[in-house]
Design an enzyme around this catalytic site. Structure first.
Site, mmCIF file in Angstrom:
data_model
loop_
_atom_site.group_PDB
_atom_site.id
_atom_site.type_symbol
_atom_site.label_atom_id
_atom_site.label_comp_id
_atom_site.label_asym_id
_atom_site.label_seq_id
_atom_site.Cartn_x
_atom_site.Cartn_y
_atom_site.Cartn_z
ATOM 1 N N ASP A 77 13.919 -26.171 -56.898
ATOM 2 C CA ASP A 77 15.227 -25.525 -57.015
ATOM 3 C C ASP A 77 15.772 -25.008 -55.694
ATOM 4 O O ASP A 77 16.975 -25.037 -55.457
ATOM 5 C CB ASP A 77 15.158 -24.371 -58.014
ATOM 6 C CG ASP A 77 14.342 -23.194 -57.493
ATOM 7 O OD1 ASP A 77 13.178 -23.401 -57.087
ATOM 8 O OD2 ASP A 77 14.870 -22.067 -57.469
ATOM 9 N N ASP A 80 11.239 -22.889 -52.646
ATOM 10 C CA ASP A 80 9.878 -22.840 -53.165
ATOM 11 C C ASP A 80 9.500 -24.189 -53.759
ATOM 12 O O ASP A 80 10.202 -25.182 -53.591
ATOM 13 C CB ASP A 80 9.748 -21.717 -54.201
ATOM 14 C CG ASP A 80 10.808 -21.823 -55.290
ATOM 15 O OD1 ASP A 80 11.322 -22.938 -55.518
ATOM 16 O OD2 ASP A 80 11.135 -20.801 -55.922
ATOM 17 N N TYR A 229 14.829 -16.730 -63.292
ATOM 18 C CA TYR A 229 16.051 -17.282 -63.890
ATOM 19 C C TYR A 229 16.211 -16.766 -65.309
ATOM 20 O O TYR A 229 16.188 -17.524 -66.277
ATOM 21 C CB TYR A 229 16.021 -18.815 -63.864
ATOM 22 C CG TYR A 229 16.199 -19.392 -62.484
ATOM 23 C CD1 TYR A 229 17.453 -19.435 -61.875
ATOM 24 C CD2 TYR A 229 15.114 -19.888 -61.774
ATOM 25 C CE1 TYR A 229 17.621 -19.958 -60.601
ATOM 26 C CE2 TYR A 229 15.272 -20.413 -60.499
ATOM 27 C CZ TYR A 229 16.534 -20.447 -59.925
ATOM 28 O OH TYR A 229 16.688 -20.959 -58.662
ATOM 29 N N GLU A 474 18.019 -18.493 -47.835
ATOM 30 C CA GLU A 474 17.438 -19.482 -48.752
ATOM 31 C C GLU A 474 18.540 -20.351 -49.343
ATOM 32 O O GLU A 474 19.569 -19.849 -49.806
ATOM 33 C CB GLU A 474 16.662 -18.805 -49.879
ATOM 34 C CG GLU A 474 15.932 -19.816 -50.755
ATOM 35 C CD GLU A 474 14.987 -19.174 -51.761
ATOM 36 O OE1 GLU A 474 14.082 -19.866 -52.244
ATOM 37 O OE2 GLU A 474 15.167 -17.977 -52.062
#
Length: 620
Positions: A77, A80, A229, A474
């Protein structure tokens, strides 16, 4: 991704696009190419022979094995190595929507094939993750153990457990979003790969039924996702979202009725939103239903659909700063919702503004905000301002897309890009050793994460380019996915066609069709037969448009490779081939044409059939 649990505030948003000319200033086509390339860096599984991000290698090759299912593939995603199903599905939905609306512009810049490959990488994984009608695997890996380690995906030693939803452990939001992704993608592949398109649609039907029949939040079943999430908005928005996409894909009135009958009870007509993203889909649903209304498809449901439309325009007014409640913006003009990966909301909102602008333009409409009447061009200008900010037109003169411009983030919070490529140094990088050796380095990443859109600046346009600043440095796949469509639109212009037409699946009243004959012999006497036919036509603003299906059949008795076609007198978009220079070649997913097999490509224009000739080929 270093995720978060956030609170949502319920208020609306909506955006627009209009100018018929390409907009100057930035090289949007270059930015589009880079944005698509980012998805290749996020691939999990066995990388294909045409992988362009060369510093990556195979990873996650045993995903799902412990559960007795093949879950190799899909996307990581963010920075990571976890595969989270909900944001991955939203990513695929938005990439597909980008192609549906702006595939013509992508094709003109040579990127349509790459964009379709990016979608298919996700949908191939979803097919694996949906082994039974009422079973869907929604996560591979665990965020806690993954974040404890700093390893490139090729070295992963973390837990790769697979987590699923089922009738006894439901997840309507996850199943609904995955249904939407499969339905939207089925439209993308309808002409170029009809069998695959039908397969995707069948999965979408099953997933929607699963989501609707066995209701519940997915993070109550897959509890390890809660920290990263969490579905704060619940699942009603995903059920409506999936129904809207299934209607677009199938033209089945059941899903139109579902939107009408459940709009009030599920919040589609009630929630006025100021955000759109992987969790909250209401603004997206409202935009699609407003489109159906403009297309004249509402029928007896017009009154209900008008209420959806009002909320869509509430969102748009909010984005423009002309509503009763407006989104916050930085001094430099960027939408600002939160410090942690704020850019996801910027790209998603800008996409809705872009398509809504084009819908309004096609319908010849404007709309009203609290401050007065608004032209579609204002929405497009807003979206352009947000994209330009991302690309460097901001107080810091920083491009927040890695690899675009001269001043972009150098220390991205991303495991793969921050550690030397395994192809350059195959020495094993341990779980904690990665933090000591690579994470803590105060130097630029050894691998360029081209096209990645990072989290972005704070509320005052400040940004710290530091690897440990995960809130700002990120990237995420769902930052990029909506951006594909906007960049294609800004780089390719409006295209001069009715934006309400491409997803019409029923055949309008037939206008007289031109006489169409094959441009090459369709007999079996030649090694390659080419045949064309008109499959539908319609009239828009006095102009008759025709959709042509062209079939190329291999009659040689051997496998055809390196096929090149010359196509002239083509005046509209084409799907199913890749353009290289002046020639058209096999699409990205096809390397050869076996004996006796055919491939189909489709194009739309307002003239007789284009001239299609074989330039060259080889036999294997």
């Amino acid at each position: 991704m270093e995720k978060f649990v956030r609170l949502i505030s319920m208020a609306p948003l909506f955006l627009l696009l209009c100018s018929p000319l390409a907009l100057a200033g930035h090289d949007y086509s270059q930015a589009l190419s880079k944005s698509i390339l980012f998805f290749e860096a996020q691939r999990s599984g066995v990388l294909p022979h045409n992988q362009r991000v060369s510093w990556r290698s195979n990873s996650g090759l045993y995903d799902g094995k412990a559960s007795g299912v093949d879950l190799v593939g899909g996307y990581y995603d963010a920075g990571d190595n976890v595969k989270f199903g909900l944001p991955m599905a939203f990513t695929v939905t938005m990439m597909s929507w980008s192609i549906i609306e702006y595939g013509k512009q992508m094709a003109s810049s040579g990127e349509l094939g790459h964009a379709m490959e990016a979608v298919k990488w996700g949908t191939d994984y979803f097919i694996k993750a949906h082994p039974e009608p009422n079973v869907l695997y929604g996560e591979v890996g665990d965020g806690n153990s993954d974040h404890y380690c700093w390893q490139r995906p090729e070295d992963m030693t973390t837990d790769r457990r697979a987590y699923k939803i089922s009738p006894s452990n439901p997840g309507s939001d996850l199943a609904g979003e995955t249904a939407a992704a499969m339905a939207a993608a089925s439209i993308v592949f309808r002409r170029s790969n009809p069998a695959y398109s039908r397969e995707l649609l069948q999965h979408a039907y099953q997933l929607f039924d699963f989501a609707d029949k066995y209701r519940g939040k997915y993070d109550s079943s897959i509890t390890v996702a809660q920290k990263y999430y969490r579905s704060i908005s619940g699942y009603n928005d995903e059920l409506l979202w999936a129904a809207a996409w299934l209607y677009q894909a199938s033209n089945n009135e059941y899903y139109l009725n579902y939107l009408a009958n459940n709009g009030d009870s599920m919040g589609g007509t009630g929630w006025g939103m100021t955000e759109f993203g992987w969790d909250v889909k209401y603004s997206g649903v409202q935009t699609l239903v407003a489109k159906f209304l403009m297309q004249g498809k509402a029928g007896q449901h017009a009154a209900v659909f008008e209420k959806y439309s009002v909320k869509a325009e509430y969102f748009m007014c909010s984005c423009l700063g002309k509503g009763s409640r407006n989104v916050q913006k930085t001094p430099g003009g960027l939408i600002f919702r939160q410090r942690w990966n704020n850019m996801q909301f910027v790209t998603s909102a800008s996409f809705l503004a872009t398509v809504y602008s084009d819908y309004l333009t096609s319908a010849g409409k404007t709309f009203n905000c609290a401050s007065g009447n608004v032209a579609p061009s204002e929405l497009l200008s807003f979206a352009k301002s947000q994209v330009d900010y991302i690309l460097g037109d901001n107080p810091r003169a920083t491009s927040y897309m890695v690899g675009y411009g001269n001043n972009y983030p150098q220390q991205v919070h991303h495991r793969g890009s921050s550690i030397v490529s395994i192809k350059k140094d195959s020495s094993f990088v341990s779980c904690r050793g990665g933090y000591a050796t690579w994470f803590s380095r105060k130097a630029s990443d050894p691998n360029l994460l081209t096209g990645a859109v990072v989290g972005g600046p704070d509320a005052y346009d400040n940004f710290a380019d530091q690897r440990d600043n995960y809130e700002q440095t990120e990237p995420a796949t769902y930052n990029n996915a909506p951006l594909l469509g906007i960049l294609a639109r800004l780089g390719g212009g409006h295209g001069g066609y009715n934006q309400l037409l491409p997803v019409v699946t029923t055949q309008p009243k037939q206008a007289p069709q031109p006489k169409v004959t094959p441009v090459a012999p369709a007999s079996s006497s030649g090694p390659i037969a080419i045949a064309q036919k008109v499959t539908t036509s319609w009239v828009s603003k006095g102009v008759t448009y025709y959709r042509y299906s062209t079939t190329v059949t291999n009659n040689s008795g051997k496998t055809i490779k390196d096929l090149k076609l010359a196509i002239s007198k083509l005046y509209g978009p084409l799907w199913g081939l890749t353009k290289t220079g002046d020639s058209y070649v096999f699409p990205a997913w096809l390397n050869s044409l076996p004996a006796g097999k055919s491939l189909e490509f489709v194009y739309i224009h307002s003239a007789s059939a284009a001239n299609v000739l074989v330039s060259s080929y080889s036999l294997a």
